[in-house]
Enzyme design. Structure first.
Site, PDB file in Angstrom:
ATOM      1  N   HIS A  46      46.107  40.052  47.712  1.00  0.00           N
ATOM      2  CA  HIS A  46      45.347  38.158  47.885  1.00  0.00           C
ATOM      3  C   HIS A  46      45.893  37.805  49.730  1.00  0.00           C
ATOM      4  O   HIS A  46      45.673  36.885  50.026  1.00  0.00           O
ATOM      5  CB  HIS A  46      45.506  37.422  47.307  1.00  0.00           C
ATOM      6  CG  HIS A  46      44.593  37.166  46.051  1.00  0.00           C
ATOM      7  ND1 HIS A  46      43.124  37.693  45.884  1.00  0.00           N
ATOM      8  CD2 HIS A  46      44.964  38.318  44.890  1.00  0.00           C
ATOM      9  CE1 HIS A  46      42.617  37.968  44.583  1.00  0.00           C
ATOM     10  NE2 HIS A  46      43.551  37.810  43.891  1.00  0.00           N
ATOM     11  N   ARG A  71      52.446  43.752  46.021  1.00  0.00           N
ATOM     12  CA  ARG A  71      51.576  44.444  45.239  1.00  0.00           C
ATOM     13  C   ARG A  71      49.903  44.741  45.624  1.00  0.00           C
ATOM     14  O   ARG A  71      49.910  44.162  47.139  1.00  0.00           O
ATOM     15  CB  ARG A  71      50.739  43.343  44.362  1.00  0.00           C
ATOM     16  CG  ARG A  71      48.907  43.146  43.736  1.00  0.00           C
ATOM     17  CD  ARG A  71      49.168  41.720  43.228  1.00  0.00           C
ATOM     18  NE  ARG A  71      48.794  40.892  43.672  1.00  0.00           N
ATOM     19  CZ  ARG A  71      48.170  39.713  43.255  1.00  0.00           C
ATOM     20  NH1 ARG A  71      47.965  39.369  41.912  1.00  0.00           N
ATOM     21  NH2 ARG A  71      47.834  38.771  44.530  1.00  0.00           N
ATOM     22  N   ASP A  85      56.038  55.230  50.288  1.00  0.00           N
ATOM     23  CA  ASP A  85      56.705  55.470  51.595  1.00  0.00           C
ATOM     24  C   ASP A  85      57.210  54.846  52.923  1.00  0.00           C
ATOM     25  O   ASP A  85      58.493  54.879  53.813  1.00  0.00           O
ATOM     26  CB  ASP A  85      55.299  56.618  52.390  1.00  0.00           C
ATOM     27  CG  ASP A  85      55.529  57.546  51.392  1.00  0.00           C
ATOM     28  OD1 ASP A  85      55.739  57.832  50.760  1.00  0.00           O
ATOM     29  OD2 ASP A  85      54.420  58.525  51.455  1.00  0.00           O
ATOM     30  N   GLU A 147      46.043  41.011  32.864  1.00  0.00           N
ATOM     31  CA  GLU A 147      45.113  39.657  33.740  1.00  0.00           C
ATOM     32  C   GLU A 147      43.843  39.762  33.562  1.00  0.00           C
ATOM     33  O   GLU A 147      42.715  39.262  34.056  1.00  0.00           O
ATOM     34  CB  GLU A 147      45.569  39.321  35.341  1.00  0.00           C
ATOM     35  CG  GLU A 147      45.400  40.265  36.269  1.00  0.00           C
ATOM     36  CD  GLU A 147      45.807  40.398  37.282  1.00  0.00           C
ATOM     37  OE1 GLU A 147      45.396  39.303  38.072  1.00  0.00           O
ATOM     38  OE2 GLU A 147      45.238  41.474  38.462  1.00  0.00           O
ATOM     39  N   ASP A 173      44.061  34.668  37.062  1.00  0.00           N
ATOM     40  CA  ASP A 173      43.024  35.467  36.521  1.00  0.00           C
ATOM     41  C   ASP A 173      42.782  35.676  35.063  1.00  0.00           C
ATOM     42  O   ASP A 173      41.868  35.767  34.020  1.00  0.00           O
ATOM     43  CB  ASP A 173      43.044  37.186  37.286  1.00  0.00           C
ATOM     44  CG  ASP A 173      42.745  37.388  38.264  1.00  0.00           C
ATOM     45  OD1 ASP A 173      41.218  36.748  38.548  1.00  0.00           O
ATOM     46  OD2 ASP A 173      43.432  37.587  39.452  1.00  0.00           O
TER      47      ASP A 173
END
Ligand code: 3PY
Ligand code: MG
Length: 255
Positions: A46, A71, A85, A147, A173
């Protein structure tokens, strides 16, 4: 290898604090990383930025003691491996609803034979050190987000996923899917019960639990319930909150 501060807190039996970046700025990520949080998460789901900005933010966080996490936008092995990485020491994967999805997440976070992570540690070596590859599997934290109602219904199976480290609860959520108001403290009853159930189930399975908190009261409450990592507001929320408070204090009353 450079230590994972979150794991160090857990070894000390203390909850970890996590900051949350939705603003695509290495400078603001660096400020949060220098503010005393144990971890800083770059939110590619988001947050208002893309992969290239996320990498510069991870570089900025690396200059400080806080542990960098990402995230990811979805359960996408290629993106998970790329962010590892890039130096992420934790991957928080949204919308995990089944044990199979949790296994896929874990596999992307571990090198063979434990998983299928492709070799190419890039910034992992710079952030973690020359022995990064030897210790990455035991250092990186794989977080499955619960969620949704489906995730909640399958929480026991998800928590039984081999090599999964932790559950991260997404109360907004979850509230939305449960049909209750988006979470503020105190939580609506159905959401509160769901959160308690997830915490208890994860802890019974030996997993850690993190949660996004919309304010400080919620974070204090969650720590009292034994949660192992709390995020309190994102950077945009911190800015809004501080700005509103300042404006309220300095604005003279209407004559
Ligand atoms: C949620 O509450 O749904 C979240 O994803 C928090 O990060
Ligand atoms: Mg969410």
């Amino acid at each position: 290898m450079r230590a994972n501060t979150i794991r160090e807190r857990w070894t000390d039996r203390r909850p970890a604090t996590n900051a949350w970046c939705s603003i695509g700025s290495p400078y603001s990520a660096e400020i949060l990383a220098a503010s005393g949080y144990d971890a800083v998460t770059v939110d590619l789901q988001h947050g208002m930025f893309g992969v290239d900005a996320a990498i510069t933010m991870l570089q900025a966080i690396s200059a400080q003691a806080a542990t960098p996490m990402v995230r990811v936008p979805s359960l996408d092995g290629a993106m998970i491996m790329k962010m590892l990485d890039a130096g992420a020491y934790g991957v928080i994967c949204p919308m995990i609803e089944t044990a199979e999805q949790a296994s896929e997440l874990v596999a992307a976070c571990r090198y063979p034979p434990r998983g299928i992570r492709s070799y190419g540690p890039s910034r992992g070596l710079l952030h973690g050190g020359a022995d990064y590859v030897d210790h990455a599997d035991d250092t990186v934290i794989a977080w499955a987000m619960i969620e949704t109602r489906a995730g909640l219904a399958n929480v026991e199976a998800i928590c039984a996923t081999p090599d999964l480290d932790a559950i991260y609860i997404g109360p907004s959520d979850l509230a939305s899917d449960l049909g209750v108001p988006i979470a503020t403290h105190p939580l609506p009853r159905a959401l509160d019960d769901a959160v308690d159930h997830i915490i208890a189930t994860a802890h019974r399975a030996g997993l850690r639990v993190g949660i996004f908190c919309t304010d400080e009261d919620m974070a204090i409450d969650m720590i009292s319930r034994g949660v192992d990592l709390v995020t309190v507001r994102n950077d945009a929320g911190l800015l809004r909150h501080a700005t509103a408070e300042i404006l309220q204090r300095i604005t003279p009353p209407q004559p």
